[in-house]
Motif scaffolding. Structure first.
Motif, PDB file in Angstrom:
ATOM      1  N   ALA B 110      47.140  37.596  46.225  1.00  0.00           N
ATOM      2  CA  ALA B 110      46.347  38.708  45.920  1.00  0.00           C
ATOM      3  C   ALA B 110      45.610  39.141  47.671  1.00  0.00           C
ATOM      4  CB  ALA B 110      45.467  38.460  45.021  1.00  0.00           C
ATOM      5  N   ALA B 111      45.210  38.131  48.178  1.00  0.00           N
ATOM      6  CA  ALA B 111      44.771  38.530  49.455  1.00  0.00           C
ATOM      7  C   ALA B 111      45.625  39.052  50.415  1.00  0.00           C
ATOM      8  CB  ALA B 111      44.115  37.299  50.080  1.00  0.00           C
ATOM      9  N   ARG B 112      46.889  38.405  50.359  1.00  0.00           N
ATOM     10  CA  ARG B 112      47.730  39.209  51.238  1.00  0.00           C
ATOM     11  C   ARG B 112      48.027  40.653  50.810  1.00  0.00           C
ATOM     12  NH1 ARG B 112      50.278  40.273  55.692  1.00  0.00           N
ATOM     13  NH2 ARG B 112      52.574  40.416  55.569  1.00  0.00           N
ATOM     14  N   MET B 114      46.491  42.763  49.230  1.00  0.00           N
ATOM     15  CA  MET B 114      45.323  43.690  49.537  1.00  0.00           C
ATOM     16  C   MET B 114      45.309  43.969  50.947  1.00  0.00           C
ATOM     17  SD  MET B 114      41.203  42.735  48.874  1.00  0.00           S
ATOM     18  CE  MET B 114      40.890  41.535  50.285  1.00  0.00           C
TER      19      MET B 114
END
Lengths: 157, 137
Positions: B110-112, B114
């Protein structure tokens, strides 16, 4: 450490903070520190190799780390979990990539190891016992630090 | 709200799709980060990830077609960036299918996703809008 080296990182920080977080970054007074310690709640370490060798350590206080991820995701965060720490690692990785691109314009060709994320205060970071430069930085959501230690590869051995 | 007006490139088709992509990413992040027990929300997390992945493919194809239509000079490079990112996400999913969909790996993905999307739409895609405007002018 040359001014150009430090400046490449400072300019990249300003550019990426504006682009990803819509934040302006102000630089405080630079100072020399004896060693590099991860003194903040969320720390991201970048290892640099190539024509310049060394480390760049970003340290963010908890409230700022959470607010940065809130700005990007639109979701309120209350702890530095894998999502928050990975997002910070990615932001720092992008900054490092930009800085290395601008250093290549001065004919310094460097590589960067994947960012290492250290959550929790006062963990020692083993590295060359050289002094490093601490750059205090300020944004409207908080203050953070960047420690820079870079040496020209031909001068160290 | 993840979408920001400064992400607009000035081409309605692309801007609408970017808005939808940010919406689906936001839904995925909200499920992953809502604090509920992982095993209770795993199916929902996988569903929202699937909706996002599906739309990425659809959007990349449309955006690449638009680039070809306007004769965008950096089309080939842009297409490779899309393919590289899609392969990276596919690899995450393939690994999780093998090793299990852990909360930590989903948070990492999810962080990647985003940060990649913010940078890509905020920088690389802006150049498509600039080129489209330069052709009109």
């Amino acid at each position: 450490m040359k001014v150009d080296h430090i400046n490449a990182f400072y300019v990249a920080i300003q550019e990426i903070f504006k682009l990803m977080l819509d934040l302006d970054v102000e630089k405080g007074e630079l100072r020399i520190v004896e060693d590099m310690v991860s003194s903040k709640d969320a720390n991201v370490l970048l290892g640099i190799t190539g024509d310049l060798k060394g480390s760049i350590l970003f340290g963010f206080p908890k409230h700022m780390a959470l607010e940065m991820v809130n700005i990007m995701s639109g979701v309120d965060m209350d702890e530095i979990d894998t999502f928050v720490s990975s997002a910070l690692g990615e932001v720092v990785n992008i900054i490092g990539g930009n800085a290395l691109t601008s250093l290549s314009n001065y004919d310094y060709i460097c590589n960067m190891a994947p960012p290492q994320i250290i959550v929790g205060k006062y963990k020692s970071i083993s590295m060359a016992s050289e002094r490093s430069l601490l750059i205090p930085l300020e944004t409207e959501i908080g203050k953070f630090d960047v420690n820079v230690f870079l040496a020209e590869a031909k001068n160290i051995n | 709200m993840m979408w920001k007006e400064r992400y607009r490139i000035g081409v309605d088709l692309i801007d609408d799709q970017h808005r939808e992509l940010f919406k689906r990413l936001s839904n995925f992040i909200r499920v992953v980060q809502n604090g509920e027990p992982w095993d209770e929300k795993l199916d929902e997390a996988k569903d929202t990830l699937g909706f996002m992945q599906e739309y990425v493919v659809y959007h990349f194809e449309d955006e690449e077609r638009y680039q070809r239509e306007i004769g965008y000079p950096d089309y080939e490079e842009h297409r490779k960036i899309h393919a590289g990112f899609k392969a990276e996400v596919d690899e995450y999913v393939r690994l999780m299918e093998e090793e299990g969909f852990s909360e930590e790996t989903m948070q990492e993905l999810a962080a990647r996703f985003m940060t990649w999307l913010i940078m890509h739409v905020g920088r690389a895609d802006q150049r498509i809008g600039e080129y489209a405007r330069s052709k009109e002018g």
